[in-house]
Design an enzyme around this catalytic site. Structure first.
Site, PDB file in Angstrom:
ATOM      1  N   ALA A  27       0.830  -0.906   0.099  1.00  0.00           N
ATOM      2  CA  ALA A  27      -0.033  -0.028  -0.219  1.00  0.00           C
ATOM      3  C   ALA A  27       1.124   1.493   0.030  1.00  0.00           C
ATOM      4  O   ALA A  27       0.565   2.262   0.052  1.00  0.00           O
ATOM      5  CB  ALA A  27      -0.676   0.490   1.613  1.00  0.00           C
ATOM      6  N   ARG A  32       9.474   7.514  -3.104  1.00  0.00           N
ATOM      7  CA  ARG A  32      11.325   8.153  -3.751  1.00  0.00           C
ATOM      8  C   ARG A  32      10.874   7.312  -5.142  1.00  0.00           C
ATOM      9  O   ARG A  32      11.749   7.671  -6.041  1.00  0.00           O
ATOM     10  CB  ARG A  32      12.238   6.985  -2.720  1.00  0.00           C
ATOM     11  CG  ARG A  32      12.078   7.969  -1.792  1.00  0.00           C
ATOM     12  CD  ARG A  32      13.050   6.820  -0.087  1.00  0.00           C
ATOM     13  NE  ARG A  32      11.815   6.042   0.334  1.00  0.00           N
ATOM     14  CZ  ARG A  32      12.207   5.453   1.227  1.00  0.00           C
ATOM     15  NH1 ARG A  32      13.357   4.412   1.220  1.00  0.00           N
ATOM     16  NH2 ARG A  32      11.058   4.310   1.346  1.00  0.00           N
ATOM     17  N   GLY A  97       1.880   3.256   8.120  1.00  0.00           N
ATOM     18  CA  GLY A  97       2.781   2.199   8.162  1.00  0.00           C
ATOM     19  C   GLY A  97       2.741   0.886   8.308  1.00  0.00           C
ATOM     20  O   GLY A  97       1.551   0.136   8.071  1.00  0.00           O
ATOM     21  N   ARG A 351       4.866  -7.142 -36.851  1.00  0.00           N
ATOM     22  CA  ARG A 351       4.326  -7.187 -35.844  1.00  0.00           C
ATOM     23  C   ARG A 351       3.481  -8.247 -35.370  1.00  0.00           C
ATOM     24  O   ARG A 351       3.321  -9.274 -35.854  1.00  0.00           O
ATOM     25  CB  ARG A 351       3.792  -6.069 -36.083  1.00  0.00           C
ATOM     26  CG  ARG A 351       4.468  -4.764 -36.392  1.00  0.00           C
ATOM     27  CD  ARG A 351       4.040  -3.713 -37.186  1.00  0.00           C
ATOM     28  NE  ARG A 351       2.656  -3.354 -37.367  1.00  0.00           N
ATOM     29  CZ  ARG A 351       1.764  -3.031 -38.152  1.00  0.00           C
ATOM     30  NH1 ARG A 351       2.354  -2.418 -38.868  1.00  0.00           N
ATOM     31  NH2 ARG A 351       0.628  -2.439 -37.712  1.00  0.00           N
ATOM     32  N   ALA A 398      11.170  -7.287 -54.224  1.00  0.00           N
ATOM     33  CA  ALA A 398      11.794  -6.229 -53.743  1.00  0.00           C
ATOM     34  C   ALA A 398      11.069  -5.290 -53.766  1.00  0.00           C
ATOM     35  O   ALA A 398      10.909  -4.533 -54.889  1.00  0.00           O
ATOM     36  CB  ALA A 398      13.249  -5.641 -53.999  1.00  0.00           C
ATOM     37  N   SER A 423       9.449  -7.299 -58.590  1.00  0.00           N
ATOM     38  CA  SER A 423       9.888  -6.263 -57.791  1.00  0.00           C
ATOM     39  C   SER A 423       9.203  -4.905 -58.255  1.00  0.00           C
ATOM     40  O   SER A 423       8.954  -4.750 -59.289  1.00  0.00           O
ATOM     41  CB  SER A 423      11.141  -6.061 -58.045  1.00  0.00           C
ATOM     42  OG  SER A 423      12.237  -7.069 -58.087  1.00  0.00           O
TER      43      SER A 423
HETATM   44  C1  UD1 Z   1      10.732  -1.644   5.888  1.00  0.00           C
HETATM   45  C2  UD1 Z   1      10.845  -1.858   7.171  1.00  0.00           C
HETATM   46  C3  UD1 Z   1      12.772  -2.111   6.922  1.00  0.00           C
HETATM   47  C4  UD1 Z   1      12.947  -3.100   6.380  1.00  0.00           C
HETATM   48  C5  UD1 Z   1      12.874  -2.778   4.622  1.00  0.00           C
HETATM   49  C6  UD1 Z   1      13.188  -3.321   4.408  1.00  0.00           C
HETATM   50  C7  UD1 Z   1       9.297  -1.466   8.598  1.00  0.00           C
HETATM   51  C8  UD1 Z   1       8.856  -0.310   9.057  1.00  0.00           C
HETATM   52  N1  UD1 Z   1      10.916  -1.230   8.253  1.00  0.00           N
HETATM   53  O1  UD1 Z   1      11.626  -0.244   5.480  1.00  0.00           O
HETATM   54  O2  UD1 Z   1      13.080  -2.505   8.417  1.00  0.00           O
HETATM   55  O3  UD1 Z   1      15.234  -3.200   6.559  1.00  0.00           O
HETATM   56  O4  UD1 Z   1      11.203  -2.724   4.972  1.00  0.00           O
HETATM   57  O5  UD1 Z   1      13.365  -3.524   2.480  1.00  0.00           O
HETATM   58  O6  UD1 Z   1       8.457  -2.192   8.157  1.00  0.00           O
HETATM   59  N2  UD1 Z   1       3.583  -0.384   2.865  1.00  0.00           N
HETATM   60  C9  UD1 Z   1       2.279  -0.376   3.371  1.00  0.00           C
HETATM   61  N3  UD1 Z   1       1.481   0.573   4.243  1.00  0.00           N
HETATM   62  C10 UD1 Z   1       1.847   1.246   4.687  1.00  0.00           C
HETATM   63  C11 UD1 Z   1       3.668   1.892   4.140  1.00  0.00           C
HETATM   64  C12 UD1 Z   1       3.574   0.655   3.655  1.00  0.00           C
HETATM   65  O7  UD1 Z   1       1.800  -1.637   2.877  1.00  0.00           O
HETATM   66  O8  UD1 Z   1       1.928   2.129   5.143  1.00  0.00           O
HETATM   67  C13 UD1 Z   1       4.517  -1.389   2.311  1.00  0.00           C
HETATM   68  C14 UD1 Z   1       5.133  -1.043   0.863  1.00  0.00           C
HETATM   69  O9  UD1 Z   1       4.356  -0.611   0.216  1.00  0.00           O
HETATM   70  C15 UD1 Z   1       6.183  -1.251   0.951  1.00  0.00           C
HETATM   71  C16 UD1 Z   1       6.216  -1.908   2.285  1.00  0.00           C
HETATM   72  O10 UD1 Z   1       5.292  -1.856   3.410  1.00  0.00           O
HETATM   73  O11 UD1 Z   1       6.387  -2.639   0.221  1.00  0.00           O
HETATM   74  C17 UD1 Z   1       7.985  -2.004   3.459  1.00  0.00           C
HETATM   75  O12 UD1 Z   1       7.408  -0.030   2.940  1.00  0.00           O
HETATM   76  P1  UD1 Z   1       8.424   0.710   2.736  1.00  0.00           P
HETATM   77  O13 UD1 Z   1       7.688   2.523   2.956  1.00  0.00           O
HETATM   78  O14 UD1 Z   1       9.102   0.037   1.262  1.00  0.00           O
HETATM   79  O15 UD1 Z   1       8.856   0.486   4.096  1.00  0.00           O
HETATM   80  P2  UD1 Z   1      10.930   0.715   4.379  1.00  0.00           P
HETATM   81  O16 UD1 Z   1      11.013   2.419   4.568  1.00  0.00           O
HETATM   82  O17 UD1 Z   1      11.603  -0.057   2.812  1.00  0.00           O
HETATM   83 CA    CA Z   2      10.989  -1.065   1.512  1.00  0.00          CA
END
Ligand code: UD1
Ligand code: CA
Length: 496
Positions: A27, A32, A97, A351, A398, A423
């Site tokens: 989600a 980035r 999160g 194609r 051709a 051709s």
């Molecule tokens: C996360 C871990 C980190 C680990 C790293 C590995 C946490 C807090 N941190 O960090 O310890 O080393 O992954 O790649 O878990 N997502 C949701 N909902 C949210 C936030 C994130 O579904 O509200 C999903 C994202 O789509 C992603 C995954 O969770 O697939 C991880 O989120 P991301 O923001 O990439 O975490 P990192 O900062 O990489």
């Molecule tokens: Ca990540």
């Protein structure tokens, strides 16, 4: 960890029986990436990031897979419906999160057995490592098991903090880590196996007391430990597997690593890849042994290539079927079938729905679309063949153009067996050229040509004698012509 055990059928069945649920967190905003496409839909080796994770999960045969979606929900859901129709999606409206996403995923879940939780941005993760994590988790009867790796540059990852006895104490995020913790090389992969009951009892206790004000799933480890749970950290040997993709630089790094892995796999299976650094093969392609691939080639989508074929240099094949012994040089082919021993290129563009028969040819600067070319038939140079059926043993001269479009609709042309198209012919569809027929070079053929006939459709030639000497006198052309005339007169006089 060691290589996956080669023959553990009994254990595997037992383990799979325990893998109740897989939750994939997908989600996140992917801020980035700076993209209008949701991060998890970006591709590596022809498969989306989330597609790679689901592919790795598939062979574990979990009872159910839940994917938490949020950012770009509609696009992600329709992609999932296409690639993994049996998964359930859960909507995380507000990005609270990884801990918050997990809370939502557990909300209405029948809690039994083991739950495996993964991020969706680790495309290089293998099912072998997931299975090893589960094996360790079950063998030790742990409350939680975390997959970890030692990363030479751990920046951005959660760090694994171990107690003096080596057991896992907690996971601390980069942003919340002190200098001592930042110096730890062992990082969290974002892959965890949990006892589902115990996780669900603990997940509600998370707080957002951290630099991002989010609920971190990683914090549940410390909570479980404090409640007397046992926690394992499974360190995998190759950190490459856990690389997360958070921006385009990491996307390219993961793509290059996967390219190398895919190429190595094919080379070990008997495919010659002359320059593996410039050869890009999608994870979905299939290539038999004794195929040779020259530099600068991309083999994409569901392409299959049979033994003995020679591809490249600089060929791009997307979702094509290439039969044995075919040769494709410096060409672009999309959804085309290239027959046994057929020759394509250089500089051809084949194609959708082009089907080249055995030992046929689409030569230099030839474009084809929805065209069937019979066995042994050749289109050697500079032609467009659209909406056509060509029989066997036929030669298309051709610069022949199959004129398939009248400005409103497309029409079909049928050319029989052993036909010789002169051709620079224009074959204006709808049209049928019978077996064994010929057409004269430079003809605009608008009417059917019966079998065995010669179709001629062009102005008769007329020579205006002496035109150059009269109209271009004094030029080099006129001088050459005058000299030729004088020489001809001289030899006539000699003959007497
Ligand atoms: C996360 C871990 C980190 C680990 C790293 C590995 C946490 C807090 N941190 O960090 O310890 O080393 O992954 O790649 O878990 N997502 C949701 N909902 C949210 C936030 C994130 O579904 O509200 C999903 C994202 O789509 C992603 C995954 O969770 O697939 C991880 O989120 P991301 O923001 O990439 O975490 P990192 O900062 O990489
Ligand atoms: Ca990540």
């Amino acid at each position: 960890m060691a290589e996956p055990k080669p023959n553990p059928p009994v254990r595997l069945t037992h383990m799979s029986a325990n893998l109740e649920t897989v939750v994939v967190l997908a989600a996140g905003e992917g801020t980035r990436m700076k993209s209008s496409t949701p991060k998890v839909l970006h591709e590596v080796a022809g498969r989306s990031l989330v597609g790679h994770v689901l592919h790795a999960v598939q062979s574990l045969k979990p009872k159910q897979v839940r994917v938490v979606v949020g950012a770009g929900r509609e696009a992600v859901e329709s992609h999932l419906a296409e690639i993994a129709p049996t998964v359930t999606t859960i909507f995380q409206e507000r990005r609270g999160g990884t801990g918050h996403a997990t809370q939502l995923a557990l909300a209405d879940l029948k809690l039994a057995g083991t739950i495996l939780i993964l991020a969706s941005d680790t495309p290089l993760l293998t099912s072998g490592s997931l299975q090893q994590l589960l094996d360790l988790h079950h063998a030790g009867g742990f409350t939680a098991s975390v997959l970890t790796a030692e990363h030479p540059d751990p920046t951005g990852y959660g760090r694994i903090v171990r107690a003096d006895d080596g057991s896992l104490l907690r996971i601390v995020e980069e942003r919340d880590a002190d200098d001592f913790e930042k110096a730890i090389y062992e990082v969290n992969s974002g892959v965890y196996a949990f006892d589902a009951h115990k996780l669900s009892a603990a997940i509600g206790k998370l707080n957002d007391n951290n630099s991002q004000g989010e609920l971190y799933l990683t914090d549940v480890i410390e909570i479980l430990r404090n409640e007397g749970g046992t926690i394992a950290a499974a360190l995998i040997e190759d950190f490459v597997e856990i690389l997360g993709v958070n921006d385009r630089v990491q996307l390219a790094e993961s793509a290059a690593l996967m390219r190398d892995q895919i190429n190595e796999g094919f080379m070990r299976a008997g495919v010659t890849i002359v320059d593996p650094t410039t050869t890009w093969i999608d994870a979905t392609a299939k290539i038999e042994n004794d195929v040779t691939i020259y530099p600068g080639t991309a083999i994409l989508g569901q392409t299959t290539i049979a033994t003995g074929a020679v591809i490249g240099p600089r060929a791009v094949l997307e979702s094509c079927t290439v039969l044995s012994g075919a040769t494709i040089i410096e060409s672009n082919c999309f959804e085309a079938t290239i027959g046994k021993g057929a020759n394509v290129g250089p500089y051809s563009y084949l194609r959708k729905d082009t089907v080249l028969g055995t030992d046929s040819k689409a030569g230099a600067f030839v474009e084809m679309k929805n065209a069937k070319v019979g066995d042994g038939s050749k289109v050697p140079h500079l032609s467009y063949v659209g909406d056509a059926t060509i029989g066997e043993g036929t030669n298309i001269g051709a610069a022949t153009i199959f004129v398939n479009y009248d400005g409103v609709e497309k029409h079909h042309t049928t050319v029989g067996d052993h036909v010789r198209i002169g051709s620079d012919s224009m074959l204006v569809a709808p049209l049928t050229i019978g077996d064994g027929a010929y057409t004269a070079a430079g003809s605009v053929i608008t009417e059917d040509v019966p079998a065995g006939a010669m179709g001629v459709a062009r102005g008769r030639q007329r020579n205006v004698i002496g035109w150059v000497m009269r109209k271009r006198s004094g030029t080099q052309s006129a001088k050459s012509a005058e000299a030729a005339e004088a020489a001809a007169r001289h030899s006539d006089e000699k003959k007497g």
